[in-house]
Design an enzyme around this catalytic site. Structure first.
Site, PDB file in Angstrom:
ATOM      1  N   GLY A  50      -3.929  36.162  11.945  1.00 40.89           N
ATOM      2  CA  GLY A  50      -3.437  35.454  10.771  1.00 40.89           C
ATOM      3  C   GLY A  50      -3.336  33.960  10.989  1.00 40.89           C
ATOM      4  CB  THR A  97       1.822  35.064  16.261  1.00 36.04           C
ATOM      5  OG1 THR A  97       2.314  35.948  15.266  1.00 36.04           O
ATOM      6  CG2 THR A  97       2.774  35.048  17.424  1.00 36.04           C
ATOM      7  CG  ASP A 125       4.334  38.118  12.719  1.00 42.48           C
ATOM      8  OD1 ASP A 125       4.877  37.827  11.640  1.00 42.48           O
ATOM      9  OD2 ASP A 125       3.287  38.773  12.788  1.00 42.48           O
ATOM     10  NE  ARG A 178       1.876  45.298  10.591  1.00 40.45           N
ATOM     11  CZ  ARG A 178       1.081  44.295  10.991  1.00 40.45           C
ATOM     12  NH1 ARG A 178       1.242  43.756  12.195  1.00 40.45           N
ATOM     13  NH2 ARG A 178       0.144  43.827  10.214  1.00 40.45           N
ATOM     14  CG  LEU A 205       3.040  30.356  -1.204  1.00 38.83           C
ATOM     15  CD1 LEU A 205       4.114  30.387  -2.274  1.00 38.83           C
ATOM     16  CD2 LEU A 205       2.071  29.202  -1.447  1.00 38.83           C
ATOM     17  CD  GLN A 206       6.053  34.420   4.695  1.00 39.07           C
ATOM     18  OE1 GLN A 206       7.058  34.658   5.355  1.00 39.07           O
ATOM     19  NE2 GLN A 206       5.660  35.192   3.696  1.00 39.07           N
ATOM     20  NE  ARG A 207      -1.535  34.013   6.454  1.00 41.64           N
ATOM     21  CZ  ARG A 207      -2.102  35.205   6.616  1.00 41.64           C
ATOM     22  NH1 ARG A 207      -1.500  36.101   7.372  1.00 41.64           N
ATOM     23  NH2 ARG A 207      -3.258  35.485   6.062  1.00 41.64           N
TER      24      ARG A 207
END
Length: 413
Positions: free
Chosen positions: A16, A144, A146, A192, A299-301
């Site tokens: 991503g 990442t 995440d 996730r 939008l957040q990434r």
């Protein structure tokens, strides 16, 4: 210092996108162009798939000024992929093709920029090249939003996403409280299996206006408790703002999101989404209140306009460090971040981790940083994330709009 290894390099991006993955790309490309040992710098189109398909861009042909604009260009400018290569011991088809391409272009350095699955790819390629006796130094560059890469204090991309989430939550919460009628707002945030991003919404609460309740995938989700929590706040204040991680799950492991079985990505991970809308319907049915479900989604990434200057700087530095270490003789490692404090001030120190110790492991939010009610985070999390979001980058603009890199992407022949 090892004996000089002369040859070209390939850099690829995977997984991503983030607001700063291209800053890491610039770090790798600039350092590689400047290294005497590296003869030609190639960028793989769409990650490892570009290598397999012999689709490589000649970065030496790019305008240096355009390359520098990568520092503030979001997403993966060379293209990304979610392609899982098999274990070389079970199926070496892809590896034989990669070796063929490496020999064709005399590739002696390979840099791969990504998260857990990308580090697995990197590790497999490193092992295979060693097994067939082809000298190629392989280095992983972390990425990442995440923030779940094992062994590193934090990951490039996470701080900027955290800053975007916190800012957006501050804005949404202000908007959600302007009327004299009650409302419940539920915002769905990526993550996730690890709740670092959703937890970042706590910054909004700490420093302005943000969520009353935050739910992370580190604990099993209980729908009845969730509804009780919301009703308790709603009955007291007339408004509720809730942040939920997309990966919240029940005790049996199933995702709360009704879209949990919609699709899977190339690595077999569930494609989540629709959680905020689903929860909004449940809450509306229980409370009768006006409820809005908001999904930040992409939008957040990709919010480079809200990037952390600290994040941009560290992302670029990680790319440069990977090249510098490789030309000095290092291989089979990932660049990682170690947190230190100097006179009370945050400091990021680079260190190297073996790829096999990173690949396919996940780092989650420590349980001791989550409150006893499992609907928020403690101040330890704020102390952790706050130094990472500091600073505003000087963004290049054109007609009052962001000026992103415009690469020529000339294919190698």
């Amino acid at each position: 210092m090892s004996e000089k290894l002369i040859g070209s390099c390939i850099f690829g991006q995977s997984g991503g996108p983030t607001a700063v993955i291209n800053a890491s790309a610039y770090g790798v490309i600039r350092a590689a162009l400047d290294a005497d040992e590296i003869t030609t710098v190639y960028g793989a189109a769409n990650g490892i798939k570009g290598v397999l398909e012999d689709k490589l861009y000649v970065m030496d042909e790019e305008d240096p000024k355009e390359l520098e604009l990568l520092l503030h260009t979001p997403s993966s400018e060379l293209g990304s992929c979610r392609y899982k290569i098999a274990d070389p011991e079970k199926d070496d088809t892809d590896y034989k093709r990669i070796l063929e391409i490496f020999k064709k272009y005399n590739v002696r350095y390979f840099f791969y920029n990504g998260g857990n699955d990308s580090m697995d790819t990197c590790n497999k390629i490193s092992r295979y090249m060693e097994s067939v006796g082809y000298e190629c130094r392989v280095m992983g560059v972390p990425k990442t939003i995440d923030n779940d890469l094992f062994g590193t204090d934090h990951c490039p991309g996470f701080p900027s996403a955290a800053k975007y989430i916190a800012t957006s939550c501050m804005e949404m919460n202000k908007d959600a409280r302007v009327y004299d009628t009650g409302m419940v707002t539920i915002v769905e945030i990526m993550g996730r299996h690890a709740g670092w991003l959703a937890a970042s919404a706590a910054l909004a609460t700490e420093f302005g206006s943000g969520p009353d309740l935050i739910y992370l995938p580190e604990y099993d989700f209980d729908m009845e408790k969730f509804l009780d929590d919301i009703c308790a706040v709603y009955n007291k204040t007339g408004n509720v703002f809730v942040a939920v991680s997309e990966g919240i799950h029940y005790a049996d492991g199933s995702f709360v999101s009704e879209a949990k079985t919609a699709a899977q990505d190339g690595f077999g991970h569930a494609q989540l989404g629709g959680l905020a809308s689903m929860l909004a319907n449940v809450v509306k049915e229980r409370t009768g209140a006006k409820v809005r479900g908001v999904e930040l989604s992409l939008l957040q990434r990709c919010g480079a306009h809200l990037a952390s200057a600290t994040d941009v700087s560290e992302a670029c530095a990680a790319g440069k460090e990977a090249v510098n270490q490789a030309v000095s003789g290092v291989t089979g490692k990932m660049v990682a971040f170690k947190r230190e404090y100097e006179n009370g001030n945050y400091k990021c120190v680079m260190e190297l981790l073996p790829l096999e110790s990173v690949a396919n492991y996940e780092k989650k939010v420590p349980l001791e940083w989550i409150n006893e009610e499992q609907n928020g985070v403690k101040h330890e999390f704020i102390d952790y994330v706050l130094p990472l979001i500091q600073g505003e980058p000087e963004l290049p603009m054109e007609h009052s709009l962001p000026r992103y890199a415009r690469l020529k992407k000339i294919l190698a022949k």
